[in-house]
Design an enzyme around this catalytic site. Sequence first.
Site, PDB file in Angstrom:
ATOM      1  N   LYS A  43       0.846  -1.204   0.000  1.00 30.44           N
ATOM      2  CA  LYS A  43       0.000   0.000   0.000  1.00 30.44           C
ATOM      3  C   LYS A  43       0.877   1.249   0.000  1.00 30.44           C
ATOM      4  O   LYS A  43       2.065   1.180   0.331  1.00 30.44           O
ATOM      5  CB  LYS A  43      -0.890  -0.023   1.243  1.00 30.44           C
ATOM      6  CG  LYS A  43      -0.094  -0.145   2.538  1.00 30.44           C
ATOM      7  CD  LYS A  43      -0.974  -0.513   3.724  1.00 30.44           C
ATOM      8  CE  LYS A  43      -0.138  -0.701   4.970  1.00 30.44           C
ATOM      9  NZ  LYS A  43      -0.938  -1.119   6.114  1.00 30.44           N
ATOM     10  N   ARG A 145     -10.536   0.244  14.627  1.00 29.89           N
ATOM     11  CA  ARG A 145     -10.833   1.093  13.462  1.00 29.89           C
ATOM     12  C   ARG A 145     -11.702   0.364  12.451  1.00 29.89           C
ATOM     13  O   ARG A 145     -12.320   1.001  11.585  1.00 29.89           O
ATOM     14  CB  ARG A 145      -9.534   1.589  12.824  1.00 29.89           C
ATOM     15  CG  ARG A 145      -8.666   0.466  12.299  1.00 29.89           C
ATOM     16  CD  ARG A 145      -7.325   0.936  11.766  1.00 29.89           C
ATOM     17  NE  ARG A 145      -6.608  -0.206  11.187  1.00 29.89           N
ATOM     18  CZ  ARG A 145      -5.381  -0.151  10.688  1.00 29.89           C
ATOM     19  NH1 ARG A 145      -4.714   0.987  10.705  1.00 29.89           N
ATOM     20  NH2 ARG A 145      -4.810  -1.223  10.187  1.00 29.89           N
ATOM     21  N   TYR A 272      14.473  30.615   7.702  1.00 29.40           N
ATOM     22  CA  TYR A 272      13.305  31.355   8.171  1.00 29.40           C
ATOM     23  C   TYR A 272      13.346  31.464   9.690  1.00 29.40           C
ATOM     24  O   TYR A 272      13.648  30.500  10.388  1.00 29.40           O
ATOM     25  CB  TYR A 272      12.027  30.639   7.731  1.00 29.40           C
ATOM     26  CG  TYR A 272      11.753  30.788   6.263  1.00 29.40           C
ATOM     27  CD1 TYR A 272      11.325  32.012   5.737  1.00 29.40           C
ATOM     28  CD2 TYR A 272      11.937  29.722   5.391  1.00 29.40           C
ATOM     29  CE1 TYR A 272      11.072  32.150   4.377  1.00 29.40           C
ATOM     30  CE2 TYR A 272      11.688  29.853   4.030  1.00 29.40           C
ATOM     31  CZ  TYR A 272      11.254  31.074   3.539  1.00 29.40           C
ATOM     32  OH  TYR A 272      11.007  31.205   2.198  1.00 29.40           O
ATOM     33  N   MET A 321      11.436  24.670   2.046  1.00 29.72           N
ATOM     34  CA  MET A 321      10.730  23.779   1.130  1.00 29.72           C
ATOM     35  C   MET A 321      11.706  23.051   0.199  1.00 29.72           C
ATOM     36  O   MET A 321      11.545  21.865  -0.089  1.00 29.72           O
ATOM     37  CB  MET A 321       9.723  24.577   0.293  1.00 29.72           C
ATOM     38  CG  MET A 321       8.803  23.693  -0.530  1.00 29.72           C
ATOM     39  SD  MET A 321       7.671  24.616  -1.577  1.00 29.72           S
ATOM     40  CE  MET A 321       6.706  25.519  -0.388  1.00 29.72           C
TER      41      MET A 321
HETATM   42  C1  LIG Z   1      -0.134  -2.026   6.837  1.00 29.88           C
HETATM   43  C2  LIG Z   1      -0.678  -3.307   7.281  1.00 29.88           C
HETATM   44  C3  LIG Z   1       0.181  -4.375   7.612  1.00 29.88           C
HETATM   45  C4  LIG Z   1       1.681  -4.241   7.645  1.00 29.88           C
HETATM   46  O1  LIG Z   1       2.109  -3.720   8.872  1.00 29.88           O
HETATM   47  P1  LIG Z   1       3.666  -3.440   9.148  1.00 29.88           P
HETATM   48  O2  LIG Z   1       3.689  -2.951  10.532  1.00 29.88           O
HETATM   49  O3  LIG Z   1       4.085  -2.414   8.161  1.00 29.88           O
HETATM   50  O4  LIG Z   1       4.367  -4.742   8.938  1.00 29.88           O
HETATM   51  C5  LIG Z   1      -0.400  -5.586   7.894  1.00 29.88           C
HETATM   52  N1  LIG Z   1      -1.744  -5.749   7.904  1.00 29.88           N
HETATM   53  C6  LIG Z   1      -2.592  -4.749   7.620  1.00 29.88           C
HETATM   54  C7  LIG Z   1      -4.054  -4.988   7.643  1.00 29.88           C
HETATM   55  C8  LIG Z   1      -2.096  -3.485   7.311  1.00 29.88           C
HETATM   56  O5  LIG Z   1      -2.940  -2.493   7.054  1.00 29.88           O
END
Ligand SMILES: *Cc1c(COP(=O)(O)O)cnc(C)c1O
Length: 387
Positions: A43, A145, A272, A321
């Site tokens: 992701k 969540r 800055y 920046m």
């Molecule tokens: C992002 C995620 C992981 C991976 O977690 P890490 O701590 O990066 O290894 C695993 N399972 C789900 C559902 C996630 O959203």
Amino acid sequence: MSDPSTTSRSRAWVEVSLDGLRENALAVQRAVGPGVRLVPMVKADAYGLGLGAVARALAAMPALEGPWAFGVAAVAEGETLRALGWRGRTLVFAPAPHDEFHRAADAGLTLCFSDEQSVRLWAEVAAATGRDLPFHAEVDTGMGRAGFPWDRAAAWGAHVASLARGRLRWEGVYTHFHSADEPDLAATDRQWERFRSAVAALPADVRTGVVVHSANSAAALRREGLGGDLARPGIFLYGGAAGAQQRPAPVAAVRARVVLVREVPAGWTVGYGATYTARRPERWGTLSIGYGDGIPRALSTGGGEVLVRGRRVPIIGRISMDVTTVDLTDVPEVEVGDVATLVGRDDPEEITVDEAAARCGTISYEILTGLTGRLPRVYLGSEPRGF
Ligand SMILES: *Cc1c(COP(=O)(O)O)cnc(C)c1O
């Protein structure tokens, strides 16, 4: 340092070691054992390092049987994997908006559900499109969540199972740990027990037919026996420490050029707010990288350092920046054109992504995913051309 003449390495860039990535994937596979398949989490553009190159490198590892699936968080990310040519399973872990379900079906994605209404809608899409649509159910064991409640699995399990008929296939059940990278694993063990009891309460044909998974990087490395049929590593693959004893191989390096070097008198100010004043005649270097590239501004106030010629030098004044200023007084041999390292190795020194994150009060994940598109990603190590 590597060839300075190429344009991708001219101003500032991210180097990604595909060999480091592969080494870390092998370490996770070794930790979980040969019976457990990996679902590498790619992701957020493979945690900022580039979805295409990362997924191709992981898919082409003969020592992993091949990923069981890739994990993404958004339907659009799954579509990108398809466009790159990945035909294997693609799990969308975050709850997807209902108006993206048809797109997800068209792309052959596997959705993950936390509520019956979404399962029902997925069943309608399966019926309308004539496609076989798999899904996984998330169990909330404390993350809060998303997920079906762990303590009511008999009830929702029966309802979901009654919907999973015809073209709808209940393929997996999983949970997500909230504290597997903390020193104390008691909360993780408690979540695992809740998860097991939820799985045990599912209808028998579901329980025996689904894959079960839970482990993120930290759990995979620290609780080998725990987790189920699959493991879902993310951060450790990309060089983040994940609270484990085992150190990951470095994967990402953030580098920038020294574009100016100047001698300044005592009393000269920088940045800055003019928050830094030269205490003596000093030698300052300007680096061609800033918060517009994803270098957190908080790093300047958090005592940030960079490596030049294998030595540590401090960031001075506020990060802008586009540029960052460092004090080179103690490393007088640095010249314009040298490469500075904000994250990564410059032997014999190294700034890990975890160190950079700790210095500005954040986590490796946020540093990596915050690196912006202005930084070209440069891949080191053999890069497969396709899947
Ligand atoms: C992002 C995620 C992981 C991976 O977690 P890490 O701590 O990066 O290894 C695993 N399972 C789900 C559902 C996630 O959203």
